[in-house]
Design an enzyme around this catalytic site. Structure first.
Site, PDB file in Angstrom:
ATOM      1  N   GLU A 186      -0.752  -5.516   8.918  1.00  7.69           N
ATOM      2  CA  GLU A 186      -0.008  -4.904   9.981  1.00  7.69           C
ATOM      3  C   GLU A 186      -1.076  -4.917  11.600  1.00  7.69           C
ATOM      4  OE1 GLU A 186       0.441  -0.506   8.832  1.00  7.69           O
ATOM      5  OE2 GLU A 186       1.097  -1.033   6.986  1.00  7.69           O
ATOM      6  N   ASP A 233      -0.944  -5.950   0.179  1.00 14.48           N
ATOM      7  CA  ASP A 233      -2.063  -5.778   1.533  1.00 14.48           C
ATOM      8  C   ASP A 233      -2.884  -5.573   1.284  1.00 14.48           C
ATOM      9  OD1 ASP A 233       0.592  -5.269   2.963  1.00 14.48           O
ATOM     10  OD2 ASP A 233       1.381  -3.002   1.655  1.00 14.48           O
ATOM     11  N   GLU A 256       9.850  -3.496  10.048  1.00 13.29           N
ATOM     12  CA  GLU A 256      10.148  -2.273   9.855  1.00 13.29           C
ATOM     13  C   GLU A 256      10.686  -1.696  11.104  1.00 13.29           C
ATOM     14  OE1 GLU A 256       7.092  -1.060   7.113  1.00 13.29           O
ATOM     15  OE2 GLU A 256       8.438   1.073   6.704  1.00 13.29           O
ATOM     16  N   ASP A 279       0.744  -1.613   0.096  1.00 12.88           N
ATOM     17  CA  ASP A 279       0.036   0.324   0.148  1.00 12.88           C
ATOM     18  C   ASP A 279       0.985   1.337   0.379  1.00 12.88           C
ATOM     19  OD1 ASP A 279       1.092   0.265   2.767  1.00 12.88           O
ATOM     20  OD2 ASP A 279      -0.798  -0.670   3.931  1.00 12.88           O
TER      21      ASP A 279
HETATM   22  O1  KIV Z   1       4.114  -0.969   1.402  1.00 11.07           O
HETATM   23  C1  KIV Z   1       4.924  -1.374   1.561  1.00 11.07           C
HETATM   24  O2  KIV Z   1       4.862  -1.439   0.893  1.00 11.07           O
HETATM   25  C2  KIV Z   1       4.597  -2.537   2.753  1.00 11.07           C
HETATM   26  C3  KIV Z   1       6.336  -1.963   2.697  1.00 11.07           C
HETATM   27  C4  KIV Z   1       7.303  -1.541   3.246  1.00 11.07           C
HETATM   28  C5  KIV Z   1       6.766  -3.876   3.308  1.00 11.07           C
HETATM   29  O3  KIV Z   1       4.614  -2.371   3.538  1.00 11.07           O
END
Ligand code: KIV
Length: 300
Positions: A149, A118, A216, A75
């Site tokens: 997340e 995501d 992260e 995302d």
């Molecule tokens: O959205 C994304 O690109 C991510 C990465 C930074 C792991 O979650």
């Protein structure tokens, strides 16, 4: 001149469309498709796992041809494709659109990468039922796995999805969807109390069936410890040091073309390559041989 995903010149005769010349499919890949058992086996063997984000068909095909094993439709597209300041405004429709584009690119190039999509903010926080409806949209768009997340409350959501056949990648540390609650893009898990919470959440996520865990902006010693403690859930670090089972970077960051300042944990691989595919290959090589990340430069 059009280039195909292997970086060769395209024959415009074969792929001319009313809208322009499309890159042709690459020759059939000799790589075996990446699967969950293969990822787990790499983790067990200690072979570093490579992941990059991609948001469209062409870049996904080039990343696959460069040997990137996992492609994340992150995302982060909210920032790099849509020009937002955070991922919070990204919708499920946005994610489905980009996941479908990437999946199409991989199919067309006969790619072998493992595709992760995501779940965006607001698409899984309400209930397990909302989460499975959203995850189904992303899986039907072509993903092999969804990422969500957070820890604690997410454990039962992960278990619910995994029990219903949806592989899950969890994400701890700096979780950009909650950036406002976290007070900004800052390192997480500093100090014993915060580290203990993260360790507990990571174990719960592994026990719930998460197969991958993005860490992260987590201090390098903590993510290395988590990696050792989680035999069944490969950690993928971004700003988390070299001790994780694999690494991920946002595509635009590692190509040095983002709109803001590159975070400290990024290396611009275009500086050492003469093509985008070359930069991706350099990234894959550097992750595999352990030269990226360099904890003295890229970690906390
Ligand atoms: O959205 C994304 O690109 C991510 C990465 C930074 C792991 O979650």
């Amino acid at each position: 001149m059009a280039l195909n995903p292997t970086g060769e010149q395209a024959s415009s005769a074969t792929n001319a469309t009313p809208y322009g010349t499309l890159p042709p499919a690459s020759p059939p890949s000799t790589r075996k498709p990446i699967s969950l058992p293969r990822i787990q086996e790499m983790h067990t063997r200690g072979e570093k796992i490579t992941m990059l984000t991609a948001y469209d068909a062409t870049f996904a095909a080039v990343a696959d041809a460069a040997g990137v094993e996992c492609i994340l439709v992150g995302d982060s597209l909210g920032m790099v494709c849509q020009g937002r300041h955070s991922t919070v405004g990204v919708t499920l429709d946005d994610m489905a659109y980009h996941t479908e584009s990437v999946a199409r690119g991989l199919r067309r190039a006969q790619g072998t990468a493992w595709l992760i999509g995501d779940l965006p903010f607001g698409s899984y926080q309400e209930s397990k039922e909302q989460a499975i409806r959203s995850a189904s949209v992303i899986m039907q768009a072509g993903a092999h796995m969804v990422k969500l997340e957070g820890g604690g409350w997410t454990t039962e959501v992960v278990q619910f999805l995994v029990e219903r056949g949806i592989p899950v990648c969890a994400h701890l540390g700096l979780t950009p969807q909650t950036v406002h609650a976290l007070g900004g893009y800052r390192v997480q898990g500093r100090g014993d109390a915060a580290a203990d919470v993260m360790k507990k959440q990571a174990h719960e996520l592994q026990d719930a069936g998460a197969s991958l865990l993005v860490l992260e902006m987590v201090p390098a010693p903590l993510s290395a410890e988590l990696t050792r403690e989680l035999p069944n859930c490969a950690t993928i670090g971004i700003g988390a040091g070299k001790g994780t089972a694999g690494q991920v970077l946002v595509l635009h960051d590692m190509l040095g073309v983002n709109l803001g300042k590159n975070p400290k944990f990024v290396r611009n691989f275009m500086l050492e390559a003469s093509s985008i595919r070359g930069a991706m290959e350099a990234y894959v090589a550097a992750v595999k041989n352990g030269s990226f990340p360099d904890d003295a430069v890229h970690a906390w």
